[in-house]
Design an enzyme around this catalytic site. Structure first.
Site, mmCIF file in Angstrom:
data_model
loop_
_atom_site.group_PDB
_atom_site.id
_atom_site.type_symbol
_atom_site.label_atom_id
_atom_site.label_comp_id
_atom_site.label_asym_id
_atom_site.label_seq_id
_atom_site.Cartn_x
_atom_site.Cartn_y
_atom_site.Cartn_z
ATOM 1 N N SER A 98 -3.572 -47.225 -13.995
ATOM 2 C CA SER A 98 -4.147 -46.611 -12.793
ATOM 3 C C SER A 98 -4.563 -47.718 -11.841
ATOM 4 O O SER A 98 -5.035 -48.778 -12.276
ATOM 5 C CB SER A 98 -5.363 -45.766 -13.155
ATOM 6 O OG SER A 98 -6.068 -45.377 -11.985
ATOM 7 N N TYR A 145 -13.534 -45.302 -17.568
ATOM 8 C CA TYR A 145 -12.085 -45.157 -17.417
ATOM 9 C C TYR A 145 -11.484 -46.376 -16.722
ATOM 10 O O TYR A 145 -10.465 -46.923 -17.158
ATOM 11 C CB TYR A 145 -11.780 -43.891 -16.613
ATOM 12 C CG TYR A 145 -10.310 -43.697 -16.291
ATOM 13 C CD1 TYR A 145 -9.414 -43.315 -17.285
ATOM 14 C CD2 TYR A 145 -9.827 -43.895 -15.002
ATOM 15 C CE1 TYR A 145 -8.070 -43.141 -16.999
ATOM 16 C CE2 TYR A 145 -8.490 -43.717 -14.711
ATOM 17 C CZ TYR A 145 -7.613 -43.341 -15.707
ATOM 18 O OH TYR A 145 -6.279 -43.175 -15.413
#
Length: 252
Positions: free
Chosen positions: A147, A170
């Site tokens: 990501s 995350y």
């Protein structure tokens, strides 16, 4: 026929990647932690006329499950051409319909452990377990689904569009995954491997409680692109077409 293994492929982006690779003539081992959901995903693909797919039960958080998956796969093939480490979680919980931000000052370490177990350790387990089958391919490809939120360079830039929106869990797990990708690509640089980290972009799926904007088709395209690159393609790079619409490459 080239063969691909995709983890976390029973729904969302993983399922779309499986579909696109099948359409391109690959044989796909659809990795799924949940046996029932995995069977339903395989059946869905076969009902669309995509027959060269079968389920591989695999829970990336369990070394025993990964070992069992390897035992099952080597009964079917000694060669794996593509490994897509797609399984991942964000660990986000909701309160009054809104996501609770993971902060560096207050988030319990157990939350980090839960997310890292999938996003980092799971990738390592799977990669190491199937690396010898990939070595048997003439053109092995590894795509680690990352990501842009894991980019240290972007998130340390006050001018970055998401500079004021940070979650410690995350995002840091993807930064760790990115470093693993760099080291893995370096260790395999003298072999025909291509190893890259790819961000599919903000995508509307169950993963983010349907808060994303992009389509699974676009996200799948971005991952498949690097799963099928030729020998002149890049390795040891980080790509996010959301962040760089020109070359796709973004800084670590």
């Amino acid at each position: 026929m080239k063969k691909a293994l995709i983890t976390g492929a029973n729904k969302g982006i993983g399922l779309e990647v499986a579909k696109q690779l099948l359409q391109k003539g690959y044989y796909v081992y659809l990795g799924s932690r949940d046996l029932k959901n995995g069977k339903e995903a395989v059946e869905k693909l076969k009902n669309e006329g995509l027959k060269n797919v079968e389920l591989l039960e695999i829970d990336v958080t369990s070394q025993q499950s990964v070992n069992n998956a390897r035992i099952e796969l080597v009964k079917k093939t000694q060669v794996l051409d593509v490994l897509i480490n797609n399984a991942g979680i964000n660990g986000i919980e909701f309160s009054d319909g809104k996501p609770v931000m993971h902060t560096a000052t207050e988030t319990d370490v157990d939350v980090y452990k839960k997310v890292y177990e999938v996003n980092v350790y799971g990738v390592i387990r799977v990669t190491q377990a199937f690396l010898d089958l990939l070595r048997n391919s003439s053109a092995p490809r590894i795509v680690n689904v990352s990501s842009s939120q894991g980019s240290l360079t972007l998130h340390s830039d006050p001018n970055f569009i998401h500079y004021n929106f940070k979650g410690s869990v995350y995002q840091s797990s993807k930064s760790a995954l990115n470093m693993y990708t760099i080291v893995l690509a370096y260790e395999l640089k003298d072999l025909p491997f291509k190893v890259n980290a790819v961000s599919p972009g903000s995508t509307k799926t169950d993963f983010n409680h349907n808060l994303g904007q992009g389509s699974v088709v676009d996200a799948g395209n971005r991952i498949v692109k690097y799963a099928i690159i030729g020998e002149d393609g890049p390795t040891g790079k980080f790509f996010s077409e959301d962040m760089n619409t020109d070359t796709g490459e973004i800084p670590w």
